[in-house]
Design a protein around this motif. Structure first.
Motif, PDB file in Angstrom:
ATOM      1  N   UNK A  25     -16.025  -8.461   3.132  1.00  0.00           N
ATOM      2  CA  UNK A  25     -15.542  -9.473   2.191  1.00  0.00           C
ATOM      3  C   UNK A  25     -14.013  -9.501   2.242  1.00  0.00           C
ATOM      4  N   UNK A  26     -13.448 -10.415   3.040  1.00  0.00           N
ATOM      5  CA  UNK A  26     -11.994 -10.427   3.258  1.00  0.00           C
ATOM      6  C   UNK A  26     -11.180 -10.599   1.972  1.00  0.00           C
ATOM      7  N   UNK A  27     -11.682 -11.375   1.014  1.00  0.00           N
ATOM      8  CA  UNK A  27     -10.926 -11.587  -0.223  1.00  0.00           C
ATOM      9  C   UNK A  27     -10.837 -10.310  -1.054  1.00  0.00           C
ATOM     10  N   UNK A  28     -11.963  -9.661  -1.218  1.00  0.00           N
ATOM     11  CA  UNK A  28     -11.981  -8.404  -1.995  1.00  0.00           C
ATOM     12  C   UNK A  28     -11.232  -7.299  -1.251  1.00  0.00           C
ATOM     13  N   UNK A  29     -11.352  -7.266   0.056  1.00  0.00           N
ATOM     14  CA  UNK A  29     -10.637  -6.279   0.852  1.00  0.00           C
ATOM     15  C   UNK A  29      -9.130  -6.458   0.693  1.00  0.00           C
ATOM     16  N   UNK A  30      -8.659  -7.702   0.718  1.00  0.00           N
ATOM     17  CA  UNK A  30      -7.231  -7.973   0.543  1.00  0.00           C
ATOM     18  C   UNK A  30      -6.759  -7.529  -0.842  1.00  0.00           C
ATOM     19  N   UNK A  31      -7.587  -7.743  -1.857  1.00  0.00           N
ATOM     20  CA  UNK A  31      -7.210  -7.318  -3.211  1.00  0.00           C
ATOM     21  C   UNK A  31      -7.121  -5.798  -3.300  1.00  0.00           C
ATOM     22  N   UNK A  32      -8.071  -5.098  -2.727  1.00  0.00           N
ATOM     23  CA  UNK A  32      -8.060  -3.634  -2.750  1.00  0.00           C
ATOM     24  C   UNK A  32      -6.863  -3.101  -1.960  1.00  0.00           C
ATOM     25  N   UNK A  33      -6.546  -3.746  -0.846  1.00  0.00           N
ATOM     26  CA  UNK A  33      -5.385  -3.325  -0.065  1.00  0.00           C
ATOM     27  C   UNK A  33      -4.098  -3.539  -0.858  1.00  0.00           C
ATOM     28  N   UNK A  34      -4.049  -4.618  -1.637  1.00  0.00           N
ATOM     29  CA  UNK A  34      -2.896  -4.847  -2.511  1.00  0.00           C
ATOM     30  C   UNK A  34      -2.767  -3.750  -3.552  1.00  0.00           C
ATOM     31  N   UNK A  35      -3.885  -3.343  -4.144  1.00  0.00           N
ATOM     32  CA  UNK A  35      -3.868  -2.252  -5.115  1.00  0.00           C
ATOM     33  C   UNK A  35      -3.388  -0.954  -4.473  1.00  0.00           C
ATOM     34  N   UNK A  36      -3.843  -0.731  -3.257  1.00  0.00           N
ATOM     35  CA  UNK A  36      -3.444   0.476  -2.535  1.00  0.00           C
ATOM     36  C   UNK A  36      -1.934   0.482  -2.277  1.00  0.00           C
ATOM     37  N   UNK A  37      -1.382  -0.671  -1.905  1.00  0.00           N
ATOM     38  CA  UNK A  37       0.061  -0.779  -1.669  1.00  0.00           C
ATOM     39  C   UNK A  37       0.849  -0.531  -2.951  1.00  0.00           C
ATOM     40  N   UNK A  38       0.371  -1.093  -4.061  1.00  0.00           N
ATOM     41  CA  UNK A  38       1.051  -0.893  -5.343  1.00  0.00           C
ATOM     42  C   UNK A  38       1.082   0.591  -5.686  1.00  0.00           C
ATOM     43  N   UNK A  39      -0.047   1.251  -5.577  1.00  0.00           N
ATOM     44  CA  UNK A  39      -0.117   2.678  -5.902  1.00  0.00           C
ATOM     45  C   UNK A  39       0.796   3.491  -4.985  1.00  0.00           C
ATOM     46  N   UNK A  40       0.767   3.182  -3.702  1.00  0.00           N
ATOM     47  CA  UNK A  40       1.582   3.903  -2.723  1.00  0.00           C
ATOM     48  C   UNK A  40       3.069   3.770  -3.037  1.00  0.00           C
ATOM     49  N   UNK A  41       3.504   2.564  -3.307  1.00  0.00           N
ATOM     50  CA  UNK A  41       4.918   2.321  -3.581  1.00  0.00           C
ATOM     51  C   UNK A  41       5.339   2.891  -4.937  1.00  0.00           C
ATOM     52  N   UNK A  42       4.434   2.863  -5.902  1.00  0.00           N
ATOM     53  CA  UNK A  42       4.768   3.419  -7.204  1.00  0.00           C
ATOM     54  C   UNK A  42       4.860   4.943  -7.171  1.00  0.00           C
ATOM     55  N   UNK A  43       4.108   5.579  -6.289  1.00  0.00           N
ATOM     56  CA  UNK A  43       4.248   7.027  -6.091  1.00  0.00           C
ATOM     57  C   UNK A  43       5.657   7.335  -5.592  1.00  0.00           C
ATOM     58  N   UNK A  44       6.115   6.569  -4.634  1.00  0.00           N
ATOM     59  CA  UNK A  44       7.461   6.766  -4.088  1.00  0.00           C
ATOM     60  C   UNK A  44       8.504   6.516  -5.182  1.00  0.00           C
ATOM     61  N   UNK A  45       8.321   5.459  -5.970  1.00  0.00           N
ATOM     62  CA  UNK A  45       9.277   5.136  -7.033  1.00  0.00           C
ATOM     63  C   UNK A  45       9.353   6.250  -8.075  1.00  0.00           C
ATOM     64  N   UNK A  46       8.215   6.795  -8.469  1.00  0.00           N
ATOM     65  CA  UNK A  46       8.206   7.892  -9.448  1.00  0.00           C
ATOM     66  C   UNK A  46       8.939   9.106  -8.875  1.00  0.00           C
TER      67      UNK A  46
END
Length: 75
Positions: A25-46
């Motif tokens: 499901x490309x739409x749901x996969x893209x959303x999950x990948x977006x969540x993963x990017x947010x979490x990854x970048x927020x770890x770096x920011x913290x």
């Protein structure tokens, strides 16, 4: 700041785990990948903010429409 770090780390792990289930499901996969990017970048920011509290933190919705990504800049 440890609870925030752990929260984002857990979110990143969960996103990686559920990506497999949305491979067809490309739409749901893209959303999950977006969540993963947010979490990854927020770890770096913290981590950066913990090292230098004089940094300025702002938030942008560049990777996901509902979850903000922290942006850390020098004051």
């Amino acid at each position: 700041y440890l609870p925030m770090y752990e929260y984002f780390h857990d979110a990143q792990k969960i996103a990686k785990d559920i990506k497999v289930g949305y491979a067809n499901d490309p739409d749901k996969l893209a959303e999950v990948q977006g969540l993963e990017k947010v979490a990854e970048r927020n770890i770096v920011a913290v981590n950066l903010f913990c090292q230098d509290r004089s940094l300025k933190v702002s938030f942008e919705f560049t990777h996901h429409p509902y979850f903000a990504t922290a942006v850390v800049r020098r004051s």
